[in-house]
Design a protein around this motif. Structure first.
Motif, PDB file in Angstrom:
ATOM      1  N   ASP A 140      -6.628 -73.862 -18.760  1.00 35.06           N
ATOM      2  CA  ASP A 140      -6.189 -72.863 -17.666  1.00 35.06           C
ATOM      3  C   ASP A 140      -6.344 -71.464 -17.996  1.00 35.06           C
ATOM      4  N   LEU A 141      -6.292 -71.167 -18.970  1.00 37.47           N
ATOM      5  CA  LEU A 141      -6.367 -69.526 -19.548  1.00 37.47           C
ATOM      6  C   LEU A 141      -7.882 -69.221 -19.776  1.00 37.47           C
ATOM      7  N   SER A 142      -8.821 -70.433 -20.336  1.00 41.04           N
ATOM      8  CA  SER A 142      -9.991 -70.005 -20.355  1.00 41.04           C
ATOM      9  C   SER A 142     -10.566 -70.034 -19.083  1.00 41.04           C
ATOM     10  N   ALA A 143     -10.206 -70.790 -18.132  1.00 41.66           N
ATOM     11  CA  ALA A 143     -11.010 -70.544 -16.882  1.00 41.66           C
ATOM     12  C   ALA A 143     -10.934 -69.226 -16.412  1.00 41.66           C
ATOM     13  N   TYR A 144      -9.606 -68.752 -16.182  1.00 47.02           N
ATOM     14  CA  TYR A 144      -9.235 -67.187 -15.864  1.00 47.02           C
ATOM     15  C   TYR A 144      -9.996 -66.373 -16.299  1.00 47.02           C
ATOM     16  N   ARG A 145     -10.030 -66.450 -17.859  1.00 52.09           N
ATOM     17  CA  ARG A 145     -10.984 -65.429 -18.615  1.00 52.09           C
ATOM     18  C   ARG A 145     -12.307 -65.428 -18.173  1.00 52.09           C
ATOM     19  N   ILE A 146     -12.918 -66.739 -17.845  1.00 51.43           N
ATOM     20  CA  ILE A 146     -14.267 -66.736 -17.723  1.00 51.43           C
ATOM     21  C   ILE A 146     -14.665 -66.251 -16.221  1.00 51.43           C
ATOM     22  N   VAL A 147     -13.658 -66.380 -15.244  1.00 54.48           N
ATOM     23  CA  VAL A 147     -13.761 -65.628 -13.966  1.00 54.48           C
ATOM     24  C   VAL A 147     -13.640 -64.214 -14.155  1.00 54.48           C
ATOM     25  N   GLN A 148     -12.681 -63.697 -14.898  1.00 54.99           N
ATOM     26  CA  GLN A 148     -12.672 -62.167 -15.104  1.00 54.99           C
ATOM     27  C   GLN A 148     -13.917 -61.741 -15.622  1.00 54.99           C
ATOM     28  N   GLU A 149     -14.358 -62.239 -16.810  1.00 59.34           N
ATOM     29  CA  GLU A 149     -15.529 -61.824 -17.611  1.00 59.34           C
ATOM     30  C   GLU A 149     -16.769 -61.607 -16.434  1.00 59.34           C
ATOM     31  N   ALA A 150     -16.916 -62.769 -15.827  1.00 59.42           N
ATOM     32  CA  ALA A 150     -18.068 -62.718 -15.003  1.00 59.42           C
ATOM     33  C   ALA A 150     -18.147 -61.826 -13.883  1.00 59.42           C
ATOM     34  N   LEU A 151     -16.840 -61.598 -13.122  1.00 59.29           N
ATOM     35  CA  LEU A 151     -16.655 -60.574 -12.200  1.00 59.29           C
ATOM     36  C   LEU A 151     -16.834 -59.074 -12.723  1.00 59.29           C
ATOM     37  N   ALA A 152     -16.334 -58.912 -14.179  1.00 60.24           N
ATOM     38  CA  ALA A 152     -16.683 -57.532 -14.647  1.00 60.24           C
ATOM     39  C   ALA A 152     -18.001 -57.497 -15.021  1.00 60.24           C
ATOM     40  N   ASN A 153     -18.755 -58.311 -15.252  1.00 54.94           N
ATOM     41  CA  ASN A 153     -20.118 -58.123 -15.571  1.00 54.94           C
ATOM     42  C   ASN A 153     -20.832 -57.767 -14.300  1.00 54.94           C
ATOM     43  N   VAL A 154     -20.622 -58.587 -13.110  1.00 53.34           N
ATOM     44  CA  VAL A 154     -21.143 -57.989 -11.822  1.00 53.34           C
ATOM     45  C   VAL A 154     -20.920 -56.569 -11.456  1.00 53.34           C
ATOM     46  N   VAL A 155     -19.639 -56.097 -11.725  1.00 56.72           N
ATOM     47  CA  VAL A 155     -19.141 -54.677 -11.452  1.00 56.72           C
ATOM     48  C   VAL A 155     -19.983 -53.694 -12.195  1.00 56.72           C
ATOM     49  N   ARG A 156     -20.151 -54.341 -13.570  1.00 57.01           N
ATOM     50  CA  ARG A 156     -21.086 -53.482 -14.655  1.00 57.01           C
ATOM     51  C   ARG A 156     -22.527 -53.261 -14.286  1.00 57.01           C
ATOM     52  N   HIS A 157     -22.942 -54.441 -13.992  1.00 52.10           N
ATOM     53  CA  HIS A 157     -24.485 -54.432 -14.033  1.00 52.10           C
ATOM     54  C   HIS A 157     -25.234 -54.768 -12.592  1.00 52.10           C
ATOM     55  N   ALA A 158     -24.388 -55.081 -11.856  1.00 54.98           N
ATOM     56  CA  ALA A 158     -24.864 -55.502 -10.207  1.00 54.98           C
ATOM     57  C   ALA A 158     -23.860 -54.985  -9.229  1.00 54.98           C
ATOM     58  N   PRO A 159     -23.400 -53.704  -9.282  1.00 58.03           N
ATOM     59  CA  PRO A 159     -22.518 -53.035  -8.308  1.00 58.03           C
ATOM     60  C   PRO A 159     -22.919 -53.234  -6.946  1.00 58.03           C
ATOM     61  N   GLY A 160     -21.908 -53.758  -6.191  1.00 62.06           N
ATOM     62  CA  GLY A 160     -22.154 -54.020  -4.674  1.00 62.06           C
ATOM     63  C   GLY A 160     -22.833 -55.414  -4.348  1.00 62.06           C
ATOM     64  N   ALA A 161     -23.109 -56.235  -5.327  1.00 64.61           N
ATOM     65  CA  ALA A 161     -23.863 -57.537  -5.006  1.00 64.61           C
ATOM     66  C   ALA A 161     -22.594 -58.569  -4.410  1.00 64.61           C
ATOM     67  N   ARG A 162     -22.881 -59.257  -3.712  1.00 64.19           N
ATOM     68  CA  ARG A 162     -21.960 -60.140  -3.223  1.00 64.19           C
ATOM     69  C   ARG A 162     -21.947 -61.355  -4.150  1.00 64.19           C
ATOM     70  N   THR A 163     -20.627 -61.577  -4.173  1.00 64.72           N
ATOM     71  CA  THR A 163     -20.052 -62.763  -5.471  1.00 64.72           C
ATOM     72  C   THR A 163     -19.489 -63.741  -4.674  1.00 64.72           C
ATOM     73  N   ARG A 164     -19.676 -65.125  -5.145  1.00 63.21           N
ATOM     74  CA  ARG A 164     -18.839 -66.036  -4.933  1.00 63.21           C
ATOM     75  C   ARG A 164     -18.540 -66.812  -6.035  1.00 63.21           C
ATOM     76  N   VAL A 165     -17.156 -67.126  -6.037  1.00 60.52           N
ATOM     77  CA  VAL A 165     -16.293 -67.732  -7.042  1.00 60.52           C
ATOM     78  C   VAL A 165     -15.656 -69.081  -6.522  1.00 60.52           C
ATOM     79  N   SER A 166     -16.101 -70.156  -6.997  1.00 60.10           N
ATOM     80  CA  SER A 166     -15.624 -71.626  -6.870  1.00 60.10           C
ATOM     81  C   SER A 166     -15.182 -72.364  -8.166  1.00 60.10           C
ATOM     82  N   VAL A 167     -13.989 -72.815  -7.782  1.00 52.75           N
ATOM     83  CA  VAL A 167     -13.277 -73.629  -8.804  1.00 52.75           C
ATOM     84  C   VAL A 167     -13.158 -75.304  -8.321  1.00 52.75           C
ATOM     85  N   THR A 168     -13.842 -76.142  -9.004  1.00 51.03           N
ATOM     86  CA  THR A 168     -13.437 -77.517  -8.633  1.00 51.03           C
ATOM     87  C   THR A 168     -13.282 -78.551  -9.613  1.00 51.03           C
ATOM     88  N   MET A 169     -12.871 -79.703  -9.326  1.00 45.67           N
ATOM     89  CA  MET A 169     -12.240 -80.715 -10.422  1.00 45.67           C
ATOM     90  C   MET A 169     -13.020 -81.977  -9.910  1.00 45.67           C
TER      91      MET A 169
END
Length: 449
Positions: free
Chosen positions: A343-372
């Protein structure tokens, strides 16, 4: 009494130092300081590797006819002897690409022989001696090759031997010498200094590149260790929670279960004591992992139940993002069927991925999906190419994002797939394994009651 000042060094000490320096110079003149490999041998460009050979072939092709013409027309040397001297002075230049020291020995010896041959001839008007003009120019090319390849000790030895040879020839025929020996001695010093300076500069650049490579490797290793330490600090709360539950259950068992024997009560007490000791060891471990001056976080570790808040905060920061959280994932998280580490790892992965988009591709449309699916939790973060590409908010990232994702995935035994997309976007896909479902006979979860 104060010690008497040191007097001049003894004569035997000066002589031994002189002999040692002469031995070193002789060794430098007789042993090349580099393997017989040409300049630019390690260059990835083929034309650059062939360049030294092309240069020495061109020099040989030019100096052979020029030397023959000068010796026959200006110094009145017979054609056969002029050709032999020209070959001896110019052909060894073919060795400059890989064996410049050996080439110098041959050219130097032939130049001495040529000077003695010219000494036996009548002195022509308007010529220099003991070296001919083509011999001086060719010798300077040889010295340049030596300066580029050999050590400073060898270069100094060559310069001194050249000066000694010129001085000896001048003493043999002082009337005929008109400064040619001094000219070569001075020009040779200039050429050797230029070649040695270029060589030392190239060596310094090579060492700088090596140090930079080592620093990059150390920085990557330090980043990895920092991420592992941060993950360990975060997982401390998860492990501590389970240890606390064990302690509470073991302590309360004698009061919740009636009819326990003394051996069973002692066993539960031993389990509780072991759990408390393990929890204390965990706290001591955390104090070691925590940076100096930092304080522990009191808030509980986040999980997938807070991903919606994370995405909303990212949208407020100016990044168009949307979340797709499968209903079975939300239900599993709510019922506590997703391990806290996952649970914690999944949250941190989403957090790091969104942070990378903000840093390196500001304004890019981003989609987050979590499935099982198939006993795995899949986290997918995909961002498009920015509609209005601009400079990233950070020109050079620290590399912590992807390193942290890999370490978290490795911790849970999952897989991570990252990379650019054909349309210019980027994709992060993590697949985290989930424990098998509990059999029906297992005790129900408290929230299921």
């Amino acid at each position: 009494m104060p010690p008497s000042p040191a007097g001049p060094p003894p004569a035997d000490g000066l002589l031994s130092a002189a002999r040692r320096n002469l031995r070193e110079l002789a060794h430098g003149l007789s042993h090349a300081s580099h393997p017989p490999t040409p300049l630019f041998a390690e260059s990835p460009r083929r034309w650059l590797r062939l360049l030294p050979y092309a240069v020495v072939v061109a020099l040989t092709a030019v100096f052979v006819p020029v030397t023959i013409d000068v010796l026959t027309s200006d110094y009145e040397v017979p054609g056969g002897l002029a050709g032999a001297l020209a070959v001896g002075q110019a052909v060894p230049m073919l060795m400059l690409a890989h064996r410049p020291l050996q080439a110098w020995w041959i050219v130097f010896a032939v130049d001495i022989v040529g000077a003695l041959v010219l000494l036996a001839r009548p002195e022509p008007q308007g010529t220099i001696w003991p070296w001919t003009p083509p011999g001086v120019v060719g010798y300077l090319f040889v010295l340049l090759a030596l300066g580029l390849r050999e050590s400073r000790r060898t270069v100094i030895g060559v310069w001194l031997v050249t000066g000694a040879a010129g001085l000896t020839l001048h003493l043999i025929a002082p009337v005929r010498s008109d400064g040619g020996a001094l000219l070569l001695f001075v020009l040779g010093a200039v050429v050797l200094v230029i070649g040695a300076s270029v060589r030392e500069r190239s060596e310094a650049q090579r060492r700088l590149v090596e140090q930079w490579t080592i620093s990059e490797s150390e920085r990557a290793q330090r980043t990895l260790l920092e991420e592992r330490t941060r993950i360990a600090r975060e997982l401390h709360d998860v492990v501590a929670h389970h240890m606390s539950v064990i302690t509470v259950q073991a302590d309360s068992a004698p009061y919740r279960i009636s009819g326990l024997s003394e051996e069973t009560r002692a066993e539960f007490a031993s389990i509780a004591a072991g759990a408390r000791e393990s929890l204390a060891e965990m706290r001591r471990l955390l104090s070691v992992l925590r940076s100096d001056g930092s304080r522990g976080e009191l808030a509980p570790q986040p999980g997938l139940d807070r991903v919606q808040q994370l995405v909303e905060a990212t949208v407020r920061a100016g990044l168009p993002a949307e979340l797709s959280l499968a209903a079975d994932v939300a239900d599993a998280v709510e019922r506590g069927r997703v391990p806290q580490a996952v649970d914690l790892s999944a949250y941190r992965i989403v957090q790091e991925a969104l942070a990378n988009v903000v840093r390196h591709a500001p304004g890019a449309r981003t989609r987050v999906s979590v499935t099982m699916l198939d006993g795995h939790l899949t986290v997918l973060v995909v961002n498009d190419r920015p509609q209005k590409p601009g400079p990233p908010l950070e020109e050079s990232g620290t590399g912590h994002g992807l390193v942290g994702m890999r370490e978290r995935v490795r911790l849970t035994g999952g897989t991570l797939d990252t990379g650019p997309l054909p349309d210019g976007g980027f994709r992060v896909a993590a697949r985290l394994p989930l424990p098998p479902p509990r059999p029906p006979s297992a005790s129900p979860h408290p929230e299921d009651l």
